[in-house]
Design a protein around this motif. Structure first.
Motif, PDB file in Angstrom:
ATOM      1  N   GLN A 142      70.286  54.741  27.362  1.00  0.00           N
ATOM      2  CA  GLN A 142      71.674  54.383  27.062  1.00  0.00           C
ATOM      3  C   GLN A 142      72.495  55.634  26.768  1.00  0.00           C
ATOM      4  O   GLN A 142      73.626  55.772  27.243  1.00  0.00           O
ATOM      5  N   ARG A 143      71.914  56.556  25.968  1.00  0.00           N
ATOM      6  CA  ARG A 143      72.619  57.801  25.637  1.00  0.00           C
ATOM      7  C   ARG A 143      72.941  58.591  26.905  1.00  0.00           C
ATOM      8  O   ARG A 143      74.051  59.075  27.087  1.00  0.00           O
ATOM      9  N   MET A 144      71.962  58.732  27.811  1.00  0.00           N
ATOM     10  CA  MET A 144      72.163  59.528  29.019  1.00  0.00           C
ATOM     11  C   MET A 144      73.084  58.824  30.015  1.00  0.00           C
ATOM     12  O   MET A 144      73.847  59.473  30.736  1.00  0.00           O
ATOM     13  N   THR A 145      73.033  57.486  30.066  1.00  0.00           N
ATOM     14  CA  THR A 145      73.930  56.733  30.947  1.00  0.00           C
ATOM     15  C   THR A 145      75.376  56.918  30.500  1.00  0.00           C
ATOM     16  O   THR A 145      76.272  57.152  31.321  1.00  0.00           O
ATOM     17  N   ARG A 182      67.263  58.067  36.104  1.00  0.00           N
ATOM     18  CA  ARG A 182      66.285  57.503  37.056  1.00  0.00           C
ATOM     19  C   ARG A 182      64.867  57.671  36.524  1.00  0.00           C
ATOM     20  O   ARG A 182      64.034  56.764  36.611  1.00  0.00           O
ATOM     21  N   TRP A 183      64.571  58.838  35.985  1.00  0.00           N
ATOM     22  CA  TRP A 183      63.241  59.116  35.409  1.00  0.00           C
ATOM     23  C   TRP A 183      62.949  58.167  34.248  1.00  0.00           C
ATOM     24  O   TRP A 183      61.858  57.616  34.134  1.00  0.00           O
ATOM     25  N   LEU A 184      63.947  57.965  33.382  1.00  0.00           N
ATOM     26  CA  LEU A 184      63.768  57.057  32.244  1.00  0.00           C
ATOM     27  C   LEU A 184      63.538  55.627  32.713  1.00  0.00           C
ATOM     28  O   LEU A 184      62.719  54.905  32.129  1.00  0.00           O
ATOM     29  N   ASN A 185      64.240  55.223  33.759  1.00  0.00           N
ATOM     30  CA  ASN A 185      64.013  53.883  34.314  1.00  0.00           C
ATOM     31  C   ASN A 185      62.565  53.708  34.765  1.00  0.00           C
ATOM     32  O   ASN A 185      61.956  52.658  34.551  1.00  0.00           O
TER      33      ASN A 185
END
Length: 199
Positions: A142-145, A182-185
């Motif tokens: 959420q933070r990175m989005t 993408r990596w976090l997903n």
């Protein structure tokens, strides 16, 4: 940003407590070895200050989470084949320190989502409960989005006024943020499938 709480711990010092206690949970270490391991562990995420290590060790010792002992070590004393003994200070985790480390890994707050906090927590994910790992990954995503959306919006407004170098720098930052999302997903999907996902 740093303030002492009622336990005497400075706010923000948790991010150094976690790696110190985590490394000592693997094995007792003397200061130099611990310093090298911390530098290797945290170097990607923060500029680790050697000057902050020994005050942190002293705080952890005063809290009863680690203790130390002088371990005698034999070394060659010269050309006559005799050996001298000197003490080397070794730090180890106490039983209370193990409990405190487990409690730190179970805490999830905003500092677990920023660059330094996330990197530190990620280094000890193997010792963290799955539900906590998922919480941290979701919070970081959420933070990175939000960060990527903000950068994208800013870039759309200012693109025409930027020189090409500043534009490339901002585009690079946006690409990095999108790549991390993408990596976090992927990490979140793997975590949801559990430790033994079916092929």
């Amino acid at each position: 940003m740093y303030r002492a709480d009622i336990s005497g711990r400075e706010e923000g010092s948790t991010m150094l407590e976690i790696p110190i206690l985590g490394l000592l949970s693997e094995a007792p270490m003397h200061g130099y070895e611990l310093r090298k391991r911390l530098s290797a562990l945290l170097g990607t995420f923060r500029a680790f200050s050697y000057g902050s290590l020994y005050p942190s060790l002293r705080r952890l010792q005063e809290a009863g989470w680690i203790d130390e002992e002088d371990v005698p070590i034999e070394e060659p004393a010269g050309g006559f084949g005799t050996r001298s003994r000197r003490g080397k200070r070794v730090y180890r985790l106490t039983a209370e320190g193990k409990e405190h480390f487990a409690a730190l890994l179970a805490e999830v707050g905003p500092d677990a989502y920023d660059d330094e906090g996330f990197g530190t927590r990620l280094a000890f994910f193997a010792q963290t409960r799955s539900d906590i790992r998922l919480q941290i990954l979701e919070g970081r995503k959420q933070r990175m989005t939000e960060q990527a959306d903000g950068m994208r919006s800013s870039l759309a407004r200012t693109r025409e006024r930027l020189d090409r170098y500043t534009l490339q720098l901002q585009e690079h930052g946006l690409e990095s943020a999108d790549r991390e999302v993408r990596w976090l997903n992927e990490l979140i999907e793997t975590e949801r499938r559990g430790p033994n996902p079916s092929p």
